[in-house]
Design a protein around this motif. Structure first.
Motif, short mmCIF file in Angstrom:
data_model
loop_
_atom_site.label_atom_id
_atom_site.label_comp_id
_atom_site.label_asym_id
_atom_site.label_seq_id
_atom_site.Cartn_x
_atom_site.Cartn_y
_atom_site.Cartn_z
N ARG A 1 0.87 -1.17 0.00
CA ARG A 1 0.00 0.00 0.00
C ARG A 1 0.90 1.22 0.00
N VAL A 2 0.76 2.03 -1.00
CA VAL A 2 1.58 3.23 -1.09
C VAL A 2 0.69 4.42 -0.81
N ARG A 3 1.05 5.16 0.20
CA ARG A 3 0.34 6.40 0.55
C ARG A 3 1.40 7.46 0.73
N GLY A 4 1.46 8.39 -0.19
CA GLY A 4 2.49 9.41 -0.11
C GLY A 4 3.85 8.78 -0.27
N ASN A 5 4.65 8.83 0.77
CA ASN A 5 6.00 8.29 0.67
C ASN A 5 6.15 6.98 1.43
N VAL A 6 5.06 6.29 1.70
CA VAL A 6 5.13 5.08 2.49
C VAL A 6 4.69 3.86 1.68
N ALA A 7 5.57 2.89 1.58
CA ALA A 7 5.20 1.60 1.00
C ALA A 7 5.28 0.59 2.12
N THR A 8 4.19 -0.02 2.46
CA THR A 8 4.19 -0.96 3.57
C THR A 8 4.03 -2.38 3.08
N TRP B 1 9.39 4.48 2.62
CA TRP B 1 9.53 3.84 3.92
C TRP B 1 9.05 2.41 3.74
N VAL B 2 9.96 1.47 3.89
CA VAL B 2 9.63 0.05 3.72
C VAL B 2 9.67 -0.58 5.10
N HIS B 3 8.58 -1.22 5.47
CA HIS B 3 8.55 -1.83 6.81
C HIS B 3 7.66 -3.05 6.84
N CYS B 4 7.81 -3.80 7.89
CA CYS B 4 6.93 -4.94 8.18
C CYS B 4 6.70 -4.93 9.68
N GLY C 1 10.51 -5.87 11.23
CA GLY C 1 11.65 -5.24 10.59
C GLY C 1 12.87 -6.09 10.36
N PHE C 2 12.70 -7.39 10.32
CA PHE C 2 13.91 -8.19 10.07
C PHE C 2 13.78 -9.18 8.92
N ASN C 3 12.61 -9.37 8.33
CA ASN C 3 12.51 -10.33 7.23
C ASN C 3 11.69 -9.82 6.04
N ARG C 4 10.40 -9.59 6.21
CA ARG C 4 9.56 -9.24 5.06
C ARG C 4 9.91 -7.89 4.47
N GLY C 5 9.98 -6.85 5.28
CA GLY C 5 10.37 -5.54 4.77
C GLY C 5 11.75 -5.56 4.14
N PRO C 6 12.75 -6.10 4.86
CA PRO C 6 14.08 -6.21 4.25
C PRO C 6 14.09 -7.04 2.97
N SER C 7 13.21 -8.02 2.86
CA SER C 7 13.13 -8.81 1.63
C SER C 7 12.73 -7.94 0.44
N GLY C 8 11.77 -7.04 0.65
CA GLY C 8 11.36 -6.13 -0.40
C GLY C 8 12.49 -5.20 -0.82
N LEU C 9 13.23 -4.70 0.17
CA LEU C 9 14.37 -3.83 -0.13
C LEU C 9 15.45 -4.60 -0.88
N ASP D 1 20.20 6.34 0.12
CA ASP D 1 20.24 6.67 1.54
C ASP D 1 19.30 5.71 2.26
N ILE D 2 19.85 4.60 2.72
CA ILE D 2 19.04 3.58 3.40
C ILE D 2 19.24 3.75 4.90
N ARG D 3 18.14 3.93 5.61
CA ARG D 3 18.22 4.18 7.05
C ARG D 3 17.31 3.22 7.82
N ASP D 4 17.66 3.01 9.05
CA ASP D 4 16.84 2.21 9.96
C ASP D 4 15.84 3.13 10.62
#
Length: 139
Positions: free
Chosen positions: A3-10, A54-57, A60-68, A125-128
């Motif tokens: 779902r992308v809303r503005g600058n957030v992809a979740t 902003w990519v998250h799950c 924060g250690f598997n699904r979101g990082p998988s997308g990145l 610029d990848i940040r936690d």
């Protein structure tokens, strides 16, 4: 689903019923690859529009990082080792080489890159973002 809303992809529900476990069948493997490709496309589309992403799950250690990782492997010049290194540099707890979906990510790494001008992965610029249930020390 992404779902992308503005600058957030979740990617919270991105893998649906697969959750954070290794795919048990060829059909599940194919489904994971499709989700990873879709997540990478969504990230790329936002970045090409000049948006921050902003990519998250949930943790924060598997699904979101998988997308990145999928984005780095398909839309940048990063190799598997470089993608994992960039991920770990930004978020040490993220699963790179020990990712649940490693087989599918390596399949993407060994396949063709997206048919676009590839970005230099070192310029990103990848940040936690922090503040997830697993590592928020302010409880």
């Amino acid at each position: 689903e992404v779902r992308v809303r503005g600058n957030v992809a979740t990617l919270t529900a991105g893998l649906g019923s697969l959750h954070d476990r290794k795919p048990a069948s060829d059909a599940e493997c194919e489904r994971v690859v499709e989700f990873l490709q879709r997540d990478a496309r969504a990230i790329d589309a936002s970045l090409r529009r000049g948006e921050s992403v902003w990519v998250h799950c949930a943790q924060g250690f598997n699904r979101g990082p998988s997308g990145l990782l999928a984005y780095l492997l398909l839309y940048t010049d990063a190799s598997w080792d470089e993608a994992c290194g960039a991920l770990k540099a930004a978020r040490p707890r993220a699963r790179g080489r020990h990712n649940t979906f490693r087989q599918q990510l390596e399949q993407l790494a060994d396949g063709p890159k997206a048919n676009v001008l590839l970005a230099d992965h070192r310029s990103l610029d990848i940040r936690d973002g922090g503040n997830d249930p697993c590592d928020d020390d302010r409880r």
